[in-house]
Write an enzyme that holds these catalytic residues in place. Structure first.
Site, PDB file in Angstrom:
ATOM      1  N   CYS A 143     -24.241 -20.115 -44.435  1.00 61.08           N
ATOM      2  CA  CYS A 143     -22.864 -19.806 -44.064  1.00 61.08           C
ATOM      3  C   CYS A 143     -22.393 -18.531 -44.774  1.00 61.08           C
ATOM      4  O   CYS A 143     -22.901 -17.448 -44.496  1.00 61.08           O
ATOM      5  CB  CYS A 143     -21.947 -20.998 -44.344  1.00 61.08           C
ATOM      6  SG  CYS A 143     -20.384 -20.932 -43.432  1.00 61.08           S
ATOM      7  N   HIS A 158     -24.589 -26.007 -41.803  1.00 65.87           N
ATOM      8  CA  HIS A 158     -24.440 -26.936 -42.918  1.00 65.87           C
ATOM      9  C   HIS A 158     -25.166 -28.231 -42.569  1.00 65.87           C
ATOM     10  O   HIS A 158     -25.207 -28.638 -41.411  1.00 65.87           O
ATOM     11  CB  HIS A 158     -22.964 -27.236 -43.194  1.00 65.87           C
ATOM     12  CG  HIS A 158     -22.198 -26.066 -43.716  1.00 65.87           C
ATOM     13  ND1 HIS A 158     -22.357 -25.584 -44.998  1.00 65.87           N
ATOM     14  CD2 HIS A 158     -21.269 -25.267 -43.115  1.00 65.87           C
ATOM     15  CE1 HIS A 158     -21.545 -24.559 -45.188  1.00 65.87           C
ATOM     16  NE2 HIS A 158     -20.879 -24.343 -44.064  1.00 65.87           N
TER      17      HIS A 158
END
Length: 481
Positions: free
Chosen positions: A324, A425
């Protein structure tokens, strides 16, 4: 409603336990937290985001997480400002003083979500935030007694005996409440008790006589539980038979650090957080995690001298992973023209990928299923980020996600296979993906670790342990007749 004498008293854990106990008794139950401040979040079935602890509590209740379970989520971007997420959607950034006044409006959203859950479930188990005795936060309170008073909800007060001063915490908290709030407290729970319970009995008797309220349960200190942390960093781990050394940069605004629990709990891995003023240790795999303020945390990486440590790590054959915000740092430029995360401007990235990222106000929130770069190994998780990345590096993706039109590429993997970046994630949550990634990092025969199974086993164990020590008449009042 479960309220605590302090942060980390065990509120989230007790709510999860009660949800599973009631579910196992055939009761329709859902978790609820009016206001949560955390950088660990989860994407919900309705396409929003809530605190990670509420997603775990939803699992304990046998439900998919929903935005109504945590209508107000506060995600700090600095020491004084935070992103405010209302019913799953980011609305704006506020400083603490502005948010304090906004809470009057926020209460409307809280009550709206709570009412919808009430229409669907027989029991709602509510979690407070921090302590109800925080005097400076009592005005316009929506997280503790302010909410309990608004919906006429009974309250359990929980305290952690392991940190000491448990009787002072409980009696002191009760004394600082108003008369109506004290009446609302139906009993106490003492958490994380070690030793011979008979040695505690005189204290329990005194507490009940002093306050006129029962001790509903004394929960033992439970070793070896795997339950997602709400916000605090989990501990490092060391294994004598480890085959892999993994280090993760503990950024000041790190988000979703539960991504790395499968690594921390793996018996073949030595896992280390690298904190401020610490040197990056020799390791096989170095990870740059997600961040709530990517450019500020990138500045922090450089100020700590970690940029040169990353270069040395790669020069000696180590593997590098960015997730991310960490993935965005691996590119050439990060642009924030609108000041989405901090002051408007641009930052030079670490330059490992031919890629530019532009931050934008609309947040991407998606549950994802697909495959790793081999288009064979299954992977699942969620995207939760601002910003779109583009560039030639993305022509060699790290993952492929499934949607109605086929496979959608995500992330990048370097030509020499030493560096991987992804927006996903939960990258390590599927056991097949974990094994493949450990093979990439250098473990040829990785043991199978299923973090989802471990989480489920822990929830069930927690529920049985709590039920065994909890006042039966308290739990029986909700049992089907």
């Amino acid at each position: 409603m479960v309220q605590g004498t302090t942060s980390d008293a065990g509120k989230s854990t007790l709510v999860a336990a009660l949800c599973r106990i009631l579910k196992n008794r055939g009761i329709s139950v859902a978790p609820f937290k009016p206001q949560n401040m955390a950088l660990n979040s989860a994407v919900t079935v309705d396409g929003g985001e809530i605190g990670r602890a509420q997603a775990l509590q939803a699992q304990a209740a046998g439900l998919e997480p929903h935005t109504d379970m945590n209508p107000i989520l506060i995600k700090p971007t600095s020491d004084t400002r935070a992103q405010i997420i209302v019913q799953g959607r980011a609305i704006t950034d506020m400083d603490a003083a502005v948010y304090h006044h906004y809470k009057t409006e926020a209460m409307g959203y809280v009550l709206d979500s709570f009412a919808r859950l009430q229409q669907q479930y027989d029991v709602i188990v509510v979690e407070g935030a921090g302590s109800p005795a925080e005097i400076n936060l009592r005005e316009r309170d929506i997280a503790n007694m302010g909410f309990a008073e608004a919906v006429d909800c009974p309250v359990i007060l929980i305290a952690d005996i392991d940190r000491g001063g448990v009787f002072a915490h409980l009696v002191g908290t009760l004394e600082l409440l108003s008369e109506s709030e004290r009446k609302r407290v139906v009993g106490f729970v003492i958490n994380r008790f070690r030793g011979d319970i008979s040695l505690l009995q005189s204290g329990l008797d005194w507490l009940e006589q002093k306050t006129g309220k029962p001790v509903l349960g004394v929960i033992p200190y439970l070793q070896g539980l795997y339950l997602d942390a709400e916000d605090a960093l989990t501990t490092s781990s060391s294994n004598a038979d480890a085959l892999l050394n993994v280090a993760v940069l503990a950024l000041p605004r790190i988000s979703n650090h539960t991504d790395f629990d499968p690594l921390r709990l793996h018996p073949q891995i030595n896992f280390h957080w690298v904190g401020p003023n610490q040197q990056v240790p020799p390791c096989d795999l170095l990870i740059i995690p997600g961040s709530k303020n990517t450019r500020a945390d990138l500045d922090f990486v450089r100020a700590q001298g970690w940029e040169s440590a990353i270069q040395t790590h790669l020069r000696y054959g180590g593997k590098l992973l960015g997730i991310c915000g960490g993935f965005q740092m691996l590119g050439e430029q990060i642009h924030d023209p609108e000041g989405v995360e901090s002051a408007p401007g641009s930052s030079s990235g670490l330059g490992y990928f031919s890629m530019h990222t532009q931050l934008q106000r609309d947040k991407i929130l998606l549950q994802r299923h697909g495959f790793l770069w081999d288009k064979y190994t299954p992977v699942a998780g969620y995207e939760i980020h601002t910003g779109i990345s583009s560039g030639d590096a993305l022509l060699q993706p790290a993952c492929y996600f499934q949607n109605a039109d086929g496979l959608v590429p995500d992330g990048a993997i370097s030509q020499d296979k030493a560096i991987i970046g992804t927006y996903l994630h939960g990258l390590f949550d599927r056991p097949e993906a974990l094994q493949q990634l450990l093979l990439w990092a250098g473990v040829t025969k990785a043991e199978v670790v299923d973090i989802n199974q471990q989480r489920e086993i822990s929830i069930e164990r927690l529920a049985k342990e709590v039920e065994a020590v909890f006042a039966a008449d308290f739990l029986d009042q909700w049992s089907p007749t």
